[in-house]
Design a protein around this motif. Structure first.
Motif, mmCIF file in Angstrom:
data_model
loop_
_atom_site.group_PDB
_atom_site.id
_atom_site.type_symbol
_atom_site.label_atom_id
_atom_site.label_comp_id
_atom_site.label_asym_id
_atom_site.label_seq_id
_atom_site.Cartn_x
_atom_site.Cartn_y
_atom_site.Cartn_z
ATOM 1 N N UNK A 223 0.887 -1.304 0.051
ATOM 2 C CA UNK A 223 -0.023 0.014 0.086
ATOM 3 C C UNK A 223 1.078 1.318 0.078
ATOM 4 N N UNK A 224 2.116 1.290 0.138
ATOM 5 C CA UNK A 224 3.001 2.230 0.263
ATOM 6 C C UNK A 224 2.824 3.169 1.529
ATOM 7 N N UNK A 225 2.160 2.558 2.560
ATOM 8 C CA UNK A 225 1.911 3.093 3.967
ATOM 9 C C UNK A 225 3.115 3.032 4.727
ATOM 10 N N UNK A 226 4.011 2.252 4.583
ATOM 11 C CA UNK A 226 5.002 1.905 5.696
ATOM 12 C C UNK A 226 6.201 2.667 5.170
ATOM 13 N N UNK A 227 6.112 3.513 3.936
ATOM 14 C CA UNK A 227 7.175 4.341 3.426
ATOM 15 C C UNK A 227 8.525 3.530 3.010
ATOM 16 N N UNK A 228 8.203 2.368 3.016
ATOM 17 C CA UNK A 228 9.356 1.575 2.753
ATOM 18 C C UNK A 228 9.188 0.813 1.282
ATOM 19 N N UNK A 229 8.016 0.214 1.010
ATOM 20 C CA UNK A 229 8.011 -0.549 -0.179
ATOM 21 C C UNK A 229 6.976 0.640 -1.043
ATOM 22 N N UNK A 230 7.364 0.830 -2.271
ATOM 23 C CA UNK A 230 6.484 1.544 -2.871
ATOM 24 C C UNK A 230 5.163 0.891 -3.177
ATOM 25 N N UNK A 231 4.126 1.700 -3.651
ATOM 26 C CA UNK A 231 2.683 1.223 -3.834
ATOM 27 C C UNK A 231 2.838 0.265 -4.952
#
Lengths: 350, 177
Positions: A223-231
């Motif tokens: 989802x990109x909400x973790x600011x690590x993995x792109x959405x």
């Protein structure tokens, strides 16, 4: 002999005359199939000798081949066995090289499809010695511009994130480690949650309320909400789900083969991965009518996803980072842990 | 008519060896073959006698030389084969070679001048000749010619009966010393 002939001269002449006439007769007489009797006799006289000679020579040859000439067979057998062993080893090497070339080809294709996102190919060189810890080491480190919390993916799906960086190597925390957490959403219902490791081979999707309809095989994306993995990166699919308290228990079948990783890609950016073709289409669309083009949830799952008809676009907020995972279902309780803190509990403690 | 051994030369075994005028043997043999061929015009009766066989026997027992006897028999037999329709060359040749050789050998040991002895001699040689023919045909030609039959018996008797006056006639060709 001459004395005997001279003594019985008349008998000798008689015998010679009779023999000559018999031969003359045999020359004229034909037996079956128009074969002259003389030839028939000649064959009958000669062939037993030929047959005996052939039999003798074949037996002698067989004796030679089967017994006498076998003295070198043992040595030859040893040489052949050694050669077979070398060839098998060589074959394995070639098979290994072919498989490696296949993997690298997939990685290369993936990189070529996402030229806008800098990424680094790396080889897995080791794993954790702790059976309960799902981490591994790659052959890229600080010298290669690898930093903490950079995502690690494969063309199949996400793998984990960098938790420790050394000069020439890095440690990767896999998504099925019990300390891992990835902001995710269900592709069909756009329901958000967190994919957490359980210590088991497959992770689980948490924080999805019981009212949400989740079906087996449903695709799960970052989802990109973790600011690590792109959405929009593929996490896996729903393996099975059952109601729980207060959230459903959803097991996830990871898309990446976490137990047999050999080559991975380290994303050097957090921006969303958009294939070149989509970028080109988007550029053409924005110049045509002046309105922003709907961004598709692309990444490693391009073409897999279809946004629901009444739901918001999966990636309508391109590049935006959600502050925390939350369920879109009205009245759903907010997840207990926020993505950054929940996904990398070890990020500050190697 | 005296049948004493008085007109020829003495051999080593004190048996008289007769000589004939030059060309007599060849001429008689030729005539025998021609007449035998001519007898075929009389159909089945032609088989009653075998003139070449009689000539072979006569000159064999008279000249008493096995080598010349077998050569004469071989020559007459081969010509007889050549004159026949489908006999392979050598069939009669083999039989008459043996007859010529045996006749010469017998003529050197027993009296062959008496008509009775000539009758039985021809009778026996006829069946010997027939036996050799039968064996040769069975072995080489894969055909079953009979060794003996009433017809052959009648033929042998006819030949033997004809041989007595014929041999007496041929005795006139002997060269007197």
């Amino acid at each position: 002999m001459p004395e005997i002939l001279s003594r019985h001269r008349s008998l000798a002449v008689l015998a010679a005359t009779l023999a000559a006439q018999v031969l003359l007769l045999a020359y004229q007489v034909k037996r079956e199939h128009d074969v002259r009797l003389l030839r028939y006799w000649a064959v009958e006289i000669v062939t037993p000798g030929e047959r005996a000679g052939t039999w003798t020579f074949s037996k002698i040859g067989a004796l030679w081949d089967d017994y006498i000439a076998l003295h070198s067979a043992r040595t030859e057998n040893e040489h052949l066995r050694a050669e077979v062993g070398e060839l098998r080893l060589r074959n394995r090497e070639l098979e290994s090289q072919a498989a490696e070339a296949q993997r690298l080809s997939v990685l290369l294709n993936f990189r070529d499809a996402h030229t806008e996102a800098p990424m680094l190919a790396a080889q897995v060189i080791g794993a954790s010695a702790d059976p309960a810890s799902h981490t591994l080491f790659i052959n890229r480190g600080e010298r290669d511009r690898v930093r903490r919390n950079q995502p690690v993916i494969t063309p199949d799906g996400i793998v984990g994130k960098i938790v420790e960086v050394f000069p020439a190597t890095s440690q990767v925390l896999l998504i099925n480690d019990k300390d891992s957490g990835v902001g995710a959403l269900l592709a069909d219902t756009r329901t958000h949650g967190v994919v957490k490791g359980t210590g088991a081979p497959d992770p689980a999707l948490d924080y999805v309320v019981n009212d949400e309809k989740v079906h087996e095989g449903e695709v799960i994306l970052t989802s990109g909400e973790d600011r690590i993995f792109p959405k929009g990166l593929l996490v896996g699919t729903v393996a099975d789900e059952k109601p729980g308290n207060p959230f459903q228990t959803i097991h996830v079948r990871a898309a990446a083969h976490l137990d047999r990783l050999e080559d991975v890609l380290v994303l050097l950016t957090h921006q969303e991965l958009i294939p070149k073709e989509t970028l080109n289409n988007r550029a053409a669309g924005s110049t045509g009518n002046g309105e922003p083009v709907r961004q598709e949830p692309t990444g490693v799952v391009q073409g897999l996803l279809e946004a629901p008809a009444n739901g918001p676009p999966a990636s309508s907020k391109a590049g935006a980072q959600q502050p925390a995972p939350q369920s879109r279902t009205a009245g759903a309780p907010k997840p207990a842990a926020s993505a950054p803190s929940s996904t990398s509990p070890r990020s500050s403690a190697p | 008519m005296s049948y004493a051994l008085n007109t020829g030369m003495q051999s080593d075994s004190n048996i008289e060896v007769h000589r004939y005028y030059g060309g007599a043997v060849l001429l008689v043999s030729f005539l025998a073959l021609v007449i035998q061929a001519f007898l075929h015009r009389f159909g089945r009766w032609s088989g009653l006698v075998d003139l070449p066989l009689l000539v072979t026997i006569y000159f064999g027992v008279s000249r008493r030389n096995p080598v010349s006897g077998l050569f004469l028999g071989a020559g007459i037999g081969i010509v007889q084969d050549a004159l026949s329709h489908d006999n392979p060359i050598g069939l009669y040749g083999i039989a008459k070679t043996l007859v010529g050789y045996l006749a010469s050998s017998v003529g050197a040991r027993i009296d062959t001048e008496h008509p009775i002895s000539r009758f039985f001699l021809v009778f026996l040689f006829f069946h010997f000749h027939q036996g050799v023919l039968a064996v040769t045909e069975r072995v080489l030609l894969n055909q079953s010619l009979p060794f003996f039959s009433p017809l052959l018996l009648m033929n042998s008797l006819a030949s033997a009966a004809l041989a007595v006056p014929l041999f007496a006639l041929l005795d006139r060709l002997r060269r007197t010393s």
